[in-house]
Write an enzyme that holds these catalytic residues in place. Structure first.
Site, PDB file in Angstrom:
ATOM      1  CB  SER A   7      -0.886   0.014   1.248  1.00  0.00           C
ATOM      2  OG  SER A   7      -1.377   1.333   1.448  1.00  0.00           O
ATOM      3  CG  HIS A  32      -4.064  -1.511  -1.265  1.00  0.00           C
ATOM      4  ND1 HIS A  32      -5.207  -2.251  -1.506  1.00  0.00           N
ATOM      5  CD2 HIS A  32      -4.366  -0.715  -0.205  1.00  0.00           C
ATOM      6  CE1 HIS A  32      -6.149  -1.920  -0.618  1.00  0.00           C
ATOM      7  NE2 HIS A  32      -5.659  -0.973   0.168  1.00  0.00           N
ATOM      8  CG  ASP A  34      -5.019   2.468   1.412  1.00  0.00           C
ATOM      9  OD1 ASP A  34      -5.990   1.694   1.357  1.00  0.00           O
ATOM     10  OD2 ASP A  34      -3.874   2.120   1.746  1.00  0.00           O
ATOM     11  CG  MET A  36      -8.078   7.302   3.239  1.00  0.00           C
ATOM     12  SD  MET A  36      -7.159   7.233   4.792  1.00  0.00           S
ATOM     13  CE  MET A  36      -6.323   5.660   4.608  1.00  0.00           C
ATOM     14  CG  HIS A  65      -9.292   0.298   0.292  1.00  0.00           C
ATOM     15  ND1 HIS A  65      -8.587   0.069   1.459  1.00  0.00           N
ATOM     16  CD2 HIS A  65     -10.604   0.271   0.637  1.00  0.00           C
ATOM     17  CE1 HIS A  65      -9.442  -0.088   2.455  1.00  0.00           C
ATOM     18  NE2 HIS A  65     -10.670   0.040   1.995  1.00  0.00           N
ATOM     19  CG  MET A  67     -11.116   3.407   3.118  1.00  0.00           C
ATOM     20  SD  MET A  67      -9.492   3.306   3.872  1.00  0.00           S
ATOM     21  CE  MET A  67      -8.484   3.334   2.415  1.00  0.00           C
ATOM     22  CG  MET A 136     -11.159  -2.431   5.984  1.00  0.00           C
ATOM     23  SD  MET A 136      -9.632  -1.990   5.149  1.00  0.00           S
ATOM     24  CE  MET A 136      -8.700  -1.205   6.456  1.00  0.00           C
ATOM     25  N   GLY A 141      -8.289   4.204   7.866  1.00  0.00           N
ATOM     26  CA  GLY A 141      -7.918   5.606   8.058  1.00  0.00           C
ATOM     27  C   GLY A 141      -6.422   5.845   8.133  1.00  0.00           C
ATOM     28  N   GLY A 143      -2.237   4.040   8.341  1.00  0.00           N
ATOM     29  CA  GLY A 143      -1.312   2.919   8.294  1.00  0.00           C
ATOM     30  C   GLY A 143      -0.688   2.717   9.667  1.00  0.00           C
ATOM     31  N   GLY A 144       0.027   1.614   9.815  1.00  0.00           N
ATOM     32  CA  GLY A 144       0.821   1.390  11.016  1.00  0.00           C
ATOM     33  C   GLY A 144       0.059   0.940  12.250  1.00  0.00           C
ATOM     34  CG  ASP A 174      -6.045  -2.694   3.735  1.00  0.00           C
ATOM     35  OD1 ASP A 174      -4.943  -2.436   4.256  1.00  0.00           O
ATOM     36  OD2 ASP A 174      -6.690  -1.870   3.042  1.00  0.00           O
ATOM     37  N   GLY A 176      -2.218  -3.978   9.279  1.00  0.00           N
ATOM     38  CA  GLY A 176      -1.443  -4.631  10.326  1.00  0.00           C
ATOM     39  C   GLY A 176      -0.764  -5.921   9.918  1.00  0.00           C
ATOM     40  N   GLY A 196       1.341  -2.015   4.074  1.00  0.00           N
ATOM     41  CA  GLY A 196       1.807  -0.642   3.909  1.00  0.00           C
ATOM     42  C   GLY A 196       3.119  -0.425   4.615  1.00  0.00           C
TER      43      GLY A 196
END
Ligand code: DX5
Ligand code: ZN
Length: 217
Positions: A7, A32, A34, A36, A65, A67, A136, A141, A143-144, A174, A176, A196
């Site tokens: 990602s 990927h 993201d 948002m 993706h 969101m 999910m 919202g 990463g990390g 998607d 973690g 990611g």
């Protein structure tokens, strides 16, 4: 089929093309993206112009993706930008089948995502029409974040539902995913692994991608 989808949310945008290529050298299969909007999720990222830049920098599958609220307004723009898959959130539309049809009408494969709090049964009505289910495993919202363990049983549930309904959607997870949990997630039935920070927040992007990829063999 076990595919790695880095990602770009965690990439350095000032050298995006180069970092995508580094992940590709490590065995990335999809890229990927993201998107948002600051409404469906608290964060804001990017839109079709950046997806177009991703499309220009790689031949890999471009996995978008969304969101965002009212995703249908943007299907054509992301299709034109070069998306191969467009995934919407089940929580953002009232008629999943109609949205899926619109994505396909734009010439793109259609995915449906569920947040950690949304049950797998939410997608049953659309199981026969969708190309991909995105589970999910963190709250969308950012990463990390850490992988939510209860996602493992949702993956198994999705595998059973697919079998029961004789559907063909691919199962993507998607959030973690790290070298420490990717094999367990794979064993539960995941086929496409979004990663990611474990790819792009590593000094050696190629090495990080190839380590994850090797754990899927
Ligand atoms: C989160 C995004 C993810 C994110 C995953 O809302 O959908 O794709 O990039 O990041 P990591 O792999 O760091 O959890
Ligand atoms: Zn994502």
């Amino acid at each position: 089929m076990k595919l790695l989808a880095p990602s770009i949310l965690s990439a350095d945008f000032s050298e995006l093309g180069r970092q995508i290529r580094l992940s590709e050298l490590g065995g990335a299969d999809w890229i990927h993206c993201d998107v948002m909007d600051g409404h469906f999720v608290p964060n804001i990222t990017f839109g079709p112009d950046l997806v177009k830049a991703v499309r220009k920098s790689t031949k890999l599958v471009v996995d978008v993706h969304l969101m965002i609220e009212n995703p249908e307004k943007y299907f054509d723009a992301f299709a034109k930008a070069g998306a191969d898959y467009i995934t919407i959130h089940s929580e953002t539309v009232s008629d999943l089948n109609e949205s899926i049809r619109k994505i396909k009408d734009a010439g793109v494969k259609a995915g449906v995502s569920i947040k950690p709090g949304t049950p797998v049964s939410r997608i049953a009505e659309a199981a026969g029409e969708m190309d991909l289910l995105l589970i999910m495993s963190v709250d969308p919202g950012f990463g990390g974040q850490s992988f939510i363990e209860s996602s493992l049983s949702k993956i198994s549930e999705a595998v059973s539902l697919r079998k029961k309904l004789n559907a063909r959607f691919i199962i993507e997870v998607d959030g973690g995913i790290t070298k420490n949990n990717i094999q367990e997630i794979s064993a539960a039935g995941c086929e496409v692994f979004v990663a990611g920070s474990s790819v792009f927040r590593n000094e050696n992007i190629t090495g990080a991608a190839s380590e994850l990829k090797n754990l899927l063999k």
